[in-house]
Design an enzyme around this catalytic site. Sequence first.
Site, PDB file in Angstrom:
ATOM      1  N   ARG A  80       0.936  -1.906   0.452  1.00  0.00           N
ATOM      2  CA  ARG A  80      -0.199  -0.160  -0.096  1.00  0.00           C
ATOM      3  C   ARG A  80       1.158   1.058   0.004  1.00  0.00           C
ATOM      4  O   ARG A  80       1.678   1.507   0.686  1.00  0.00           O
ATOM      5  CB  ARG A  80      -0.804  -0.219   1.179  1.00  0.00           C
ATOM      6  CG  ARG A  80      -1.617  -0.940   1.126  1.00  0.00           C
ATOM      7  CD  ARG A  80      -3.003  -1.118   0.201  1.00  0.00           C
ATOM      8  NE  ARG A  80      -4.328  -1.293  -0.050  1.00  0.00           N
ATOM      9  CZ  ARG A  80      -4.225  -2.796  -0.700  1.00  0.00           C
ATOM     10  NH1 ARG A  80      -3.090  -2.978  -1.704  1.00  0.00           N
ATOM     11  NH2 ARG A  80      -5.124  -3.537  -0.243  1.00  0.00           N
ATOM     12  N   GLU A 109      -4.406   7.362  -3.979  1.00  0.00           N
ATOM     13  CA  GLU A 109      -4.915   7.048  -4.705  1.00  0.00           C
ATOM     14  C   GLU A 109      -6.171   7.230  -5.574  1.00  0.00           C
ATOM     15  O   GLU A 109      -6.711   7.695  -4.655  1.00  0.00           O
ATOM     16  CB  GLU A 109      -4.773   5.839  -5.183  1.00  0.00           C
ATOM     17  CG  GLU A 109      -3.520   4.543  -5.017  1.00  0.00           C
ATOM     18  CD  GLU A 109      -3.521   3.221  -5.507  1.00  0.00           C
ATOM     19  OE1 GLU A 109      -5.138   2.387  -5.214  1.00  0.00           O
ATOM     20  OE2 GLU A 109      -2.726   2.829  -5.268  1.00  0.00           O
ATOM     21  N   HIS A 164      -2.002   0.323  -9.779  1.00  0.00           N
ATOM     22  CA  HIS A 164      -2.355  -0.432  -8.346  1.00  0.00           C
ATOM     23  C   HIS A 164      -3.186  -2.219  -9.410  1.00  0.00           C
ATOM     24  O   HIS A 164      -4.284  -2.249  -9.463  1.00  0.00           O
ATOM     25  CB  HIS A 164      -3.676   0.224  -7.461  1.00  0.00           C
ATOM     26  CG  HIS A 164      -3.608  -0.793  -6.648  1.00  0.00           C
ATOM     27  ND1 HIS A 164      -3.752  -0.709  -5.686  1.00  0.00           N
ATOM     28  CD2 HIS A 164      -3.661  -1.960  -6.197  1.00  0.00           C
ATOM     29  CE1 HIS A 164      -3.940  -0.974  -4.537  1.00  0.00           C
ATOM     30  NE2 HIS A 164      -3.929  -2.055  -5.009  1.00  0.00           N
TER      31      HIS A 164
END
Length: 314
Positions: free
Chosen positions: A234, A263, A281
């Site tokens: 992450r 994000e 991602h």
Amino acid sequence: MPETVLNLHPGMPEASLRPLRERYDLVERAFAGIAADPLPQADRIRGVVTIGVIGIDRALIERLPNLGIIACYGSGYERIDIVAARERGIVVTSNIGANAACVADMALALLLASVRRLGEGERFLRAGRWTKPAAPPALISTGMAGRRVGILGLGSIGEKIARRAAAFDMEVAYHNRRPKPDAPWAYHDTLASLAEWADILVVACRADESTRGIVDRSVLAALGPQGHVVNIARGEVVDEAALIAALESGTIAGAGLDVFEHEPAVPEALIRLENVVLAPHIASMTQAAHREMCRMTIESLDNFFAGRPLTNAR
């Protein structure tokens, strides 16, 4: 009558949505903006499907009086209010292991791309700058064999990364909260020690308050000017400002990133840098992974509604 389930994951592929719609009375809402939604089905909703980067907060949990299970479609659950769920006796499940293989593949892809400077080479070629038969000396890289890979987080994904790295004749070590007795790789009891030893640091740990910003300026400095960072965990595990500064100053050589702190916003500084490989991602974005995540999500919901034991409760 089918159970009513609220789906908060707007990016779920149609192939996964279809079986959920067929099996449940599926209420589909994006988490963003749901606070203003009257949600007339609130009393009927007994299950919620979400993912770690979206989560579910206390306010929404409190609006669902009959909620009994929060099923996380992915493996992470960092933005699920676990405390609020436990206070209500709500079960939280996650699909740990469902996407481990493809995320590990992505880690190696980013590692290879960063160390072998594939992004720089592609941009060099596309810009029409390859005008001589031999590749430019500026794109010479350090190679893979014999390099040291330090893995932060030796869970199901971290172990698969370690085995893939070993297949490239790389030396592997790791840092965890505690050593794994059956792991064949060297354990470092601090992240600083692992970074000082490693040439490449692969971030594969869970994101929570204990790991927020754990890869900081001192860790990057310990990694050194030939070092690379790969992050498939992450974005918040890495101090993004410190990473940008380290890449700009040459404190480290490069990075491969599939995740970012805020994000989908990616800092312009990262986009401009030549020594970074960026991906949106997509580590878990394979058909096989989504089939397994869908299967495990349905299994969790079905088991809960039928009163059967849950094997992946957090």
